[in-house]
Motif scaffolding. Structure first.
Motif, PDB file in Angstrom:
ATOM      1  N   LEU A  29       0.826  -1.204   0.000  1.00 57.03           N
ATOM      2  CA  LEU A  29       0.000   0.000   0.000  1.00 57.03           C
ATOM      3  C   LEU A  29       0.865   1.261   0.000  1.00 57.03           C
ATOM      4  O   LEU A  29       0.514   2.266  -0.633  1.00 57.03           O
ATOM      5  CB  LEU A  29      -0.940  -0.010   1.205  1.00 57.03           C
ATOM      6  N   ALA A  30       2.006   1.206   0.702  1.00 53.76           N
ATOM      7  CA  ALA A  30       2.911   2.355   0.704  1.00 53.76           C
ATOM      8  C   ALA A  30       3.461   2.619  -0.693  1.00 53.76           C
ATOM      9  O   ALA A  30       3.617   3.770  -1.113  1.00 53.76           O
ATOM     10  CB  ALA A  30       4.063   2.117   1.683  1.00 53.76           C
ATOM     11  N   LYS A  88      -1.303   7.089  -6.206  1.00 53.17           N
ATOM     12  CA  LYS A  88      -2.680   6.614  -6.289  1.00 53.17           C
ATOM     13  C   LYS A  88      -3.591   7.493  -5.431  1.00 53.17           C
ATOM     14  O   LYS A  88      -3.206   7.959  -4.359  1.00 53.17           O
ATOM     15  CB  LYS A  88      -2.790   5.163  -5.829  1.00 53.17           C
ATOM     16  N   ALA A  89      -4.797   7.704  -5.912  1.00 57.72           N
ATOM     17  CA  ALA A  89      -5.757   8.536  -5.200  1.00 57.72           C
ATOM     18  C   ALA A  89      -6.166   7.876  -3.889  1.00 57.72           C
ATOM     19  O   ALA A  89      -6.107   6.653  -3.742  1.00 57.72           O
ATOM     20  CB  ALA A  89      -6.994   8.779  -6.066  1.00 57.72           C
ATOM     21  N   ARG A  90      -6.606   8.698  -2.944  1.00 60.89           N
ATOM     22  CA  ARG A  90      -7.024   8.164  -1.645  1.00 60.89           C
ATOM     23  C   ARG A  90      -8.191   7.189  -1.790  1.00 60.89           C
ATOM     24  O   ARG A  90      -8.271   6.203  -1.059  1.00 60.89           O
ATOM     25  CB  ARG A  90      -7.409   9.314  -0.706  1.00 60.89           C
ATOM     26  N   ALA A  91      -9.086   7.474  -2.729  1.00 61.66           N
ATOM     27  CA  ALA A  91     -10.212   6.561  -2.934  1.00 61.66           C
ATOM     28  C   ALA A  91      -9.724   5.197  -3.429  1.00 61.66           C
ATOM     29  O   ALA A  91     -10.244   4.158  -3.019  1.00 61.66           O
ATOM     30  CB  ALA A  91     -11.203   7.161  -3.931  1.00 61.66           C
ATOM     31  N   THR A  92      -8.714   5.206  -4.304  1.00 61.43           N
ATOM     32  CA  THR A  92      -8.148   3.948  -4.788  1.00 61.43           C
ATOM     33  C   THR A  92      -7.466   3.191  -3.668  1.00 61.43           C
ATOM     34  O   THR A  92      -7.612   1.965  -3.539  1.00 61.43           O
ATOM     35  CB  THR A  92      -7.137   4.221  -5.918  1.00 61.43           C
ATOM     36  N   LEU A  93      -6.712   3.904  -2.820  1.00 60.45           N
ATOM     37  CA  LEU A  93      -6.040   3.254  -1.691  1.00 60.45           C
ATOM     38  C   LEU A  93      -7.055   2.672  -0.711  1.00 60.45           C
ATOM     39  O   LEU A  93      -6.833   1.591  -0.147  1.00 60.45           O
ATOM     40  CB  LEU A  93      -5.128   4.250  -0.982  1.00 60.45           C
TER      41      LEU A  93
END
Length: 304
Positions: free
Chosen positions: A65-66, A73-78
């Motif tokens: 994830l890091a 990557k966008a926060r929504a994607t993460l």
């Protein structure tokens, strides 16, 4: 793949993805869009691990994830990939492919809750009162689906799935099959009923074909209407109203929810109407109403 534990379990990568796909579709009953997104996420995780599940632990998940975060990557994607990782590791543990479930230690990444753009009530009235042509089937259909979208706040997929028998004219409600195959009844008003009657009596019969089946809304070739067509209809009608924001069917859903709350509807009733599983999802519309009130205050009050 050689997996740890009391004994090694060999699982092929394609088998893992195939079995996980069947689980998402058949047991979780997720939408095709969500299934595709989750399988893409799992593929990314497996690529990060060189195709092996062995050694998958919380440190690996956090490092993956890091790396995604570092790639911009966008926060929504993460947030979605975090949710996918937790679902995936839980599934692998239940299948015996992982000795423990590392996803239990993974925190939830939350996507930002941006306030949706909505029409004000005057704009919504103008959209529905905009000239709709000379009574041709397309104009009758477009007016009916616009009235129903705003009257009920249904999702575009729910609108496209409606059948003729889903409309209860005696009680002024439609039967909707929502997310997770959860059925609900949603009321609508007289303007929507009149528009539906005009379409069903004077428009739909001219487009009905053998492939039409029971579909309430049809395309010009007689098949069930698709989401892309509905989006084009909404965009085109909004373009006729000066000052109205450009939005799709979901914008009408947001507008309907906001106007219900502004009119005094309680939050749980709006939750039921919209088919939200969680009240937290519905609460965003209270923030929309507050922000609109603040904007009006700043514009109108002499000491704002």
């Amino acid at each position: 793949m050689a997996l740890g534990g009391d004994r090694n379990v060999h699982v092929d990568r394609d088998e893992v993805i195939g079995e996980f796909s069947r689980y998402l579709r058949l047991e979780r009953d997720l939408s095709p869009h969500t299934v595709r997104a989750y399988l893409t996420d799992v593929g990314s995780l497996l690529d990060y691990m060189d195709g092996e599940l062995e050694g998958l632990d919380i440190a690996v998940l956090r490092a993956w994830l890091a790396e995604q975060h570092g790639a911009g990557k966008a926060r929504a994607t993460l947030a979605r990939r975090t949710a996918c990782a937790r679902t995936f590791t839980a599934y692998c543990h239940r299948r015996g492919w992982l000795p423990i479930d590392p996803g239990l230690l993974l925190g939830s990444a939350k996507a930002p809750r941006a306030l949706p753009a909505v029409l004000d009530q005057q704009q919504a009235q103008a959209v529905l009162d905009a000239p709709s042509g000379d009574g041709e089937p397309k104009e009758l259909r477009d007016q009916a689906l616009l009235e129903l979208l705003y009257a009920t706040g249904v999702r575009v997929s729910e609108l496209c799935s409606l059948d003729v028998d889903d409309v209860d004219r005696d009680r002024n409600v439609i039967r909707v099959m929502g997310k997770g195959r959860k059925e609900r009844s949603v009321p609508f008003g007289l303007p929507a009923l009149r528009a539906l009657d005009r379409w069903c009596i004077h428009g739909r019969p001219l487009w009905v074909r053998a492939q039409s089946g029971p579909a309430l809304f049809l395309g010009v070739r007689g098949g069930r209407i698709d989401a892309g067509t509905v989006r084009r209809v909404v965009h085109a009608r909004l373009a006729q109203v000066e000052g109205a924001p450009d939005m799709g069917p979901h914008g009408l859903r947001h507008s309907a929810a906001t106007h219900l709350l502004e009119g005094g509807a309680d939050l749980r009733s709006v939750q039921e109407l919209l088919g939200h599983a969680s009240l937290n999802t519905t609460q965003i519309y209270t923030h929309v109403s507050i922000e609109r009130l603040r904007a009006a205050y700043r514009q109108a009050h002499p000491r704002a």
